[in-house]
Design an enzyme around this catalytic site. Structure first.
Site, short mmCIF file in Angstrom:
data_model
loop_
_atom_site.label_atom_id
_atom_site.label_comp_id
_atom_site.label_asym_id
_atom_site.label_seq_id
_atom_site.Cartn_x
_atom_site.Cartn_y
_atom_site.Cartn_z
N CYS A 203 19.44 30.22 22.40
CA CYS A 203 20.57 31.16 22.33
C CYS A 203 20.82 31.81 23.68
O CYS A 203 21.85 32.42 23.90
CB CYS A 203 20.33 32.22 21.27
N1 LIG Z 1 16.35 38.68 16.68
C1 LIG Z 1 15.25 38.67 17.44
N2 LIG Z 1 14.48 39.76 17.50
C2 LIG Z 1 13.36 39.76 18.27
N3 LIG Z 1 12.95 38.70 18.99
C3 LIG Z 1 13.71 37.60 18.96
C4 LIG Z 1 14.89 37.52 18.19
N4 LIG Z 1 15.42 36.28 18.36
C5 LIG Z 1 14.58 35.64 19.20
N5 LIG Z 1 13.57 36.42 19.56
C6 LIG Z 1 12.43 36.10 20.43
O1 LIG Z 1 12.66 34.81 20.97
C7 LIG Z 1 11.76 33.88 20.37
C8 LIG Z 1 12.44 32.57 20.11
O2 LIG Z 1 13.38 32.73 19.11
P1 LIG Z 1 14.39 31.63 18.66
O3 LIG Z 1 14.05 30.30 19.21
O4 LIG Z 1 14.54 31.71 17.19
O5 LIG Z 1 15.75 32.14 19.24
S1 LIG Z 1 16.24 32.28 20.73
O6 LIG Z 1 17.08 31.10 21.00
O7 LIG Z 1 15.14 32.38 21.66
O8 LIG Z 1 16.99 33.52 20.70
C9 LIG Z 1 11.30 34.55 19.10
O9 LIG Z 1 10.18 33.89 18.72
P2 LIG Z 1 8.99 34.49 17.92
O10 LIG Z 1 8.13 35.16 18.94
O11 LIG Z 1 8.38 33.33 17.23
O12 LIG Z 1 9.64 35.49 16.98
C10 LIG Z 1 11.20 35.98 19.56
O13 LIG Z 1 10.08 36.23 20.35
#
Ligand SMILES: Nc1ncnc2c1ncn2[C@@H]1O[C@H](COP(=O)(O)OS(=O)(=O)O)[C@@H](OP(=O)(O)O)[C@H]1O
Length: 209
Positions: A203
């Site tokens: 994203c």
């Molecule tokens: N909405 C939101 N709130 C907090 N943190 C977020 C959010 N979206 C992305 N992330 C952080 O980015 C990590 C990868 O997420 P994604 O691959 O799902 O989305 S992204 O494309 O990076 O936005 C995701 O991975 P995780 O650490 O596994 O949660 C987070 O660290």
């Protein structure tokens, strides 16, 4: 890594398992955060990190578009692990956005979708960084997420000078699932991110930071 006042050998640290990486980084007493979107398997890294630093800010940008199961999972995990959850909302609510733009989401890879992604995720994350002022940022990124992540290091210094740590980078789903089972952790079986389209798409958050 002496330029950050830390006496750490990044190459050596990158060869270590998640528990050693977490303990080593948090032993520095630097201000740390963990971000989570409460996608499946999120309990694993959060559990590992709060064992070492129970009050670490757990940052969630709640877009307003999460599924019911995601909100339930967020609540359950927060209570079970007594998380210091910090929720960052978009500056405009979902109801406001939909009243002006309609309830259909903008098409992926259009300028309208970029505006939407900035509203619900990127700007709230900038606000979180400005407010929490972390020096260490934990995420549960994994190599299997995308081609970009397959090339990452577990610990690196990002363009902001932040220490970015992805201790579970090389874990597979079976290991994640087993860890949850061993530690009696809940999971999310219905996740949706309105900024992604395809789960392997970036994203922009990890391209910018
Ligand atoms: N909405 C939101 N709130 C907090 N943190 C977020 C959010 N979206 C992305 N992330 C952080 O980015 C990590 C990868 O997420 P994604 O691959 O799902 O989305 S992204 O494309 O990076 O936005 C995701 O991975 P995780 O650490 O596994 O949660 C987070 O660290």
């Amino acid at each position: 890594m002496t330029e950050h006042g830390l006496n750490l050998d990044l190459n050596a640290l990158n060869q270590q398992e998640s528990d050693v990486i977490i303990k080593t980084l948090l032993a520095t007493d630097k201000k740390a955060i963990i971000t989570t979107n409460f996608r499946p398997f999120e309990a694993v890294l959060i559990h590992q990190v709060v064992q070492v630093r129970p009050d670490i800010p757990v940052v969630w940008m709640d877009s307003g578009y999460a599924t019911k199961e995601t909100y339930e999972f967020a609540d359950k995990l927060t209570k079970q692990l007594n998380l210091n959850l910090k929720i960052y909302h978009p500056k405009i609510s979902r109801a406001h956005f939909e009243a002006i733009n309609g309830s259909e989401l903008p098409i992926i890879d259009t300028p309208e979708h970029d505006v939407f992604t900035n509203l619900v995720k990127l700007e709230p994350f900038e606000r979180a960084l400005a407010t929490e002022k972390p020096e260490i940022w934990f995420t549960a990124l994994r190599k299997q997420d995308s081609a970009l992540r397959a090339e990452m290091d577990k610990v690196s210094i990002n363009s902001d000078g932040l220490i970015k740590a992805a201790p579970l980078l090389d874990w597979n789903n079976k290991q994640m699932w087993q860890y949850e089972l061993d530690h009696d952790l809940p999971d999310n079986d219905n996740y949706y991110d309105p900024t992604k389209g395809d789960a392997h798409r970036e994203c922009g958050l990890h391209l910018k930071h």
